[in-house]
Design an enzyme around this catalytic site. Structure first.
Site, PDB file in Angstrom:
ATOM      1  N   LYS A  52      32.359   5.348 -71.613  1.00  0.00           N
ATOM      2  CA  LYS A  52      31.783   6.688 -71.514  1.00  0.00           C
ATOM      3  C   LYS A  52      32.796   7.649 -70.893  1.00  0.00           C
ATOM      4  CE  LYS A  52      27.133   4.823 -71.350  1.00  0.00           C
ATOM      5  NZ  LYS A  52      26.040   4.282 -70.523  1.00  0.00           N
ATOM      6  N   GLN A  96      23.722   3.702 -64.695  1.00  0.00           N
ATOM      7  CA  GLN A  96      23.924   2.608 -65.645  1.00  0.00           C
ATOM      8  C   GLN A  96      22.937   1.485 -65.344  1.00  0.00           C
ATOM      9  OE1 GLN A  96      26.222   2.739 -68.280  1.00  0.00           O
ATOM     10  NE2 GLN A  96      25.192   0.868 -68.936  1.00  0.00           N
ATOM     11  N   ASP A 119      20.436  10.999 -69.976  1.00  0.00           N
ATOM     12  CA  ASP A 119      20.013   9.778 -70.679  1.00  0.00           C
ATOM     13  C   ASP A 119      18.560   9.917 -71.148  1.00  0.00           C
ATOM     14  OD1 ASP A 119      21.868   7.834 -71.178  1.00  0.00           O
ATOM     15  OD2 ASP A 119      21.683   6.839 -69.236  1.00  0.00           O
TER      16      ASP A 119
END
Ligand code: NDP
Length: 296
Positions: A52, A96, A119
């Protein structure tokens, strides 16, 4: 029939290129920044985070990785999120997953400001999506799946979509997104009976169950569109949840693994961060803004 490949790698690269030129044309001194929180030493997570950051760097987007020990308590992790929520230079925040077992992911994801939740895992954004609100931040993998489906040029309205998997990060939001596109959606999972028969009725199949090569040729209606989300390793080789060799002889369109949904997920995360940054910038510029940064 031999299926046309929906090339996620190519499409993602085009999207990143567009984002890169949009970022370079932003006013001087304004660079969208993504903050990525990585808790613990999970090797796969470290690779995902590194990818990322690399993707962000390549398009001129900032990416700050905040590495925290696996022993961190829930409250300390929440404090980190509150600081990032309050930091006007940070436009997107992701945590994450998975988190260590002593931390409740729902507590953590709910604490991310909905405006910075790139997200789309905060239940507030998931709820906006469920209510078909335009201002929802849609999580990256479902958003990437929809882009790939649109790439086929096939009208989605009225189609029967069968989604295999009902996780909060893939199956559920993808089902909702397809419902919002006026598909008739069947959501299947590990307790579903007669899965092959249900899948065989689908015009669109989204396989997101983490079972290597589960979907076989005789599960697939001639001409169906097949999106393979799975990332599995068999004999040290990547494969999806769909038996690609078999199924590509009956499907009309199919995504490969690797090179399908995976690269789109990263591109959509960058797009969400860019869009969040633009929204926040106009929020702060708004003359009536009452937030503490605009008042100071
Ligand atoms: P989860 O393990 O969280 O969820 C899997 C889902 O599949 C569950 O709903 C489970 O049912 C269902 N399932 C499991 N086995 C079967 C079966 N035999 N038949 C029908 N349904 C089944 O996984 P994720 O949703 O996080 O990920 C799914 C796959 O997608 C994984 O391979 C993952 O690596 C990959 N992935 C890929 C991404 C990308 O960018 N390409 C991004 C995220 C994930 P139940 O609810 O009953 O347990």
């Amino acid at each position: 029939m031999t299926a046309t490949i929906l090339d996620g790698k190519k499409l993602a690269s085009e999207i990143r290129k567009e984002l890169s030129s949009k970022i370079s044309s932003l006013s001087e001194g304004f660079t969208p920044i993504l903050a990525v929180i990585l808790v613990g030493e999970n090797e796969a997570s470290k690779i995902y985070v590194r990818n990322k950051k690399k993707a962000a760097d390549e398009i001129g987007m900032g990416c700050e990785i905040i590495e925290l020990a696996s022993s961190i308590g829930e409250n300390a992790l929440l404090e980190t999120i509150y600081e990032l929520n309050d930091n006007p230079h940070i436009n997107g925040i992701i945590v994450q997953l998975p988190l260590p077992p002593h931390i409740n992911p729902l507590h953590i994801l709910s604490a991310i400001s909905p405006l910075k939740d790139v997200d789309g895992f905060n239940p507030y954004n998931a709820g906006l999506l469920a209510c078909k609100e335009d201002n929802a931040i849609i999580s990256a993998t479902p958003k990437g799946i929809l882009r790939l489906l649109k790439q086929s040029g096939v009208e989605l309205s009225g189609k029967h979509a069968v989604v295999i998997g009902r996780s909060n990060i893939v199956g559920r939001p993808t089902s909702t997104l397809l419902l919002n596109q006026d598909c008739t959606v069947s959501i299947t999972h590990s307790h579903t009976q007669n899965l092959p028969e249900i899948v065989k009725q689908a015009d669109i199949i989204v396989a997101a169950c983490g079972c290597p090569n589960l979907v076989k040729k005789d599960w697939v209606k001639e001409g169906a569109i097949v999106i393979d989300v799975g990332i599995n390793k068999v004999d040290n080789k990547l494969c999806g949840d769909v038996d690609f060799t078999e199924v590509s002889s009956v499907a009309s369109f199919i995504t490969p693994v690797p090179g399908g949904v995976g690269p789109m997920t990263v591109a959509m995360l960058l797009e969400n961060t860019f869009e969040a940054a633009i929204k926040q910038q106009s929020h702060h510029q708004h003359q009536h803004c009452k937030c503490k940064h605009c008042q100071s």
